[in-house]
Design a protein around this motif. Sequence first.
Motif, PDB file in Angstrom:
ATOM      1  N   LEU A 152     -12.496   8.932  -7.254  1.00  0.00           N
ATOM      2  CA  LEU A 152     -12.288   9.344  -5.866  1.00  0.00           C
ATOM      3  C   LEU A 152     -12.565   8.212  -4.882  1.00  0.00           C
ATOM      4  N   ALA A 153     -13.247   7.197  -5.328  1.00  0.00           N
ATOM      5  CA  ALA A 153     -13.544   6.059  -4.454  1.00  0.00           C
ATOM      6  C   ALA A 153     -13.389   4.777  -5.249  1.00  0.00           C
ATOM      7  N   ILE A 154     -13.173   3.698  -4.512  1.00  0.00           N
ATOM      8  CA  ILE A 154     -13.040   2.401  -5.159  1.00  0.00           C
ATOM      9  C   ILE A 154     -14.001   1.434  -4.490  1.00  0.00           C
TER      10      ILE A 154
ATOM     11  N   ALA B 275     -10.369   6.262  -2.501  1.00  0.00           N
ATOM     12  CA  ALA B 275      -9.251   5.851  -3.354  1.00  0.00           C
ATOM     13  C   ALA B 275      -7.941   6.390  -2.787  1.00  0.00           C
ATOM     14  N   SER B 276      -6.944   5.566  -2.809  1.00  0.00           N
ATOM     15  CA  SER B 276      -5.627   6.047  -2.414  1.00  0.00           C
ATOM     16  C   SER B 276      -4.873   6.465  -3.683  1.00  0.00           C
ATOM     17  N   PHE B 277      -3.831   7.232  -3.483  1.00  0.00           N
ATOM     18  CA  PHE B 277      -3.097   7.685  -4.660  1.00  0.00           C
ATOM     19  C   PHE B 277      -1.616   7.786  -4.308  1.00  0.00           C
ATOM     20  N   ASP B 278      -0.805   7.490  -5.277  1.00  0.00           N
ATOM     21  CA  ASP B 278       0.635   7.598  -5.075  1.00  0.00           C
ATOM     22  C   ASP B 278       1.196   8.636  -6.044  1.00  0.00           C
ATOM     23  N   LEU B 279       2.480   8.847  -5.941  1.00  0.00           N
ATOM     24  CA  LEU B 279       3.108   9.862  -6.778  1.00  0.00           C
ATOM     25  C   LEU B 279       2.896   9.579  -8.254  1.00  0.00           C
ATOM     26  N   ALA B 280       2.933   8.294  -8.619  1.00  0.00           N
ATOM     27  CA  ALA B 280       2.744   7.944 -10.028  1.00  0.00           C
ATOM     28  C   ALA B 280       1.396   8.431 -10.525  1.00  0.00           C
TER      29      ALA B 280
END
Lengths: 222, 222
Positions: A60-62, A72-77
């Motif tokens: 959830l965090a980086i 943390a960011s997230f993309d479709l992948a």
Amino acid sequence: MSKEPEDTIASRISRVLADRIVRGELAPGARLRQDHIAEEFQTSHVPVREAFRRLEAQGLAISEPRRGVRVASFDLAEVREVAEMRAVLEVLAIRHAARHLTPAILDAAEEATREGDAAADVHAWEEANRRFHRLILTPCGMKRLLASIDDLHAASARFLFSAWQSGWEKRTDHDHRAILAALRQGRTDEAAAILQKHVQWIGRGPQPAKTGIPRETFAIVG
Amino acid sequence: MSKEPEDTIASRISRVLADRIVRGELAPGARLRQDHIAEEFQTSHVPVREAFRRLEAQGLAISEPRRGVRVASFDLAEVREVAEMRAVLEVLAIRHAARHLTPAILDAAEEATREGDAAADVHAWEEANRRFHRLILTPCGMKRLLASIDDLHAASARFLFSAWQSGWEKRTDHDHRAILAALRQGRTDEAAAILQKHVQWIGRGPQPAKTGIPRETFAIVG
DNA sequence: GGAAATAAAATTATCTATAATTTTTGAAAC
DNA sequence: GTTTCAAAAATTATAGATAATTTTATTTCC
């Protein structure tokens, strides 16, 4: 009895922050400043840093050394990756849980499904959905597996909440009912197959436009 | 170029402790006292506590509030749980990795297999085995999945090392070769099937007696 | 006006110190 | 000899302080 164990401050902080991240109150990429958080929780930053390590492990965090921690960011992948991991792990769990399922558990799961169908907003739906999955999977008794699934659920919920910022519309969860029907009849393979598809679908269909109200629901929930 | 980033002390400590736990130098149930570890690493206990959180998340340590941290213990049930999780997750990974595999990668994996077959002790074998798995799975490009698999590999290795405290005997890894052959021919399903069985078998067969030299190898390695 | 350099502010990572709790030790009672 | 209790020692969890680094703001120069 009334005395709560009140576990460590660090775990409380990590729980609260995880919840905020999942609900989207903390946006992807947002910096998490240890002193500010420490001040908010009326503590020093030591437990805050420990909470950060937990969030990091949950994905959830980086954290970058000396550069701080960010959401943390997230993309479709990544949404799809999480969905596929959930699919195979939940199938594994249901296979082991099946033999330990009781009518009482299945009734509770059905009740959770009904609550989900009646949910007025996305948060209520998510809670009911998670309860359904937990109810039918927990009897597998595999702690490590369940912990992994929980973390993946959190990641899924993040996506769900970011897609449905407003305009939740009620729906009937046919998958959940089909899974329950199969489990009631002892058809574990069938239940597992439906569960796999049910979860795997997340992030697959057309995405809702950022500006408009989402139309396609089947691709997001699970 | 020669300047190492030398990440945080906490991460270094967690790496070293994880290694000791996996190798069995720290026995299951052993207490990890933050001050002692801090002294060993010439630091204060603050980074040690952060390292503990990491180990906890990896399932290598268990922390009880105010009672301290101890090395996680594991039983046969957990070994199997880890094996089954690895099986489904590695299958998922190989399915995505397959299209990105190059002859160079497969050659490197074959070399790792040869090194494993020639390994003089269990540690050398484990390193080669892990390299094999990592080589063929990494191209899937799914970071979260790969991180989970890594943690599970560590758990598997713990079991392996505890079972083979002495008396390693060389063996030829037919599974690895069969997986490579299938991958070379583009038979992903077949490769995945062998991989699944290969990993799932861990902890299934007869266990080596604690006193004697282990006889059955197929049940432990993977 | 905008890029480069520099100074100020903020932030991270760590250390030392302290209060609270648990574990260990050791004596007294049975 | 073993159990019970209490004091001592060790240990955990957190606070407060400091050095190092990064970020932001400001100034200078083109």
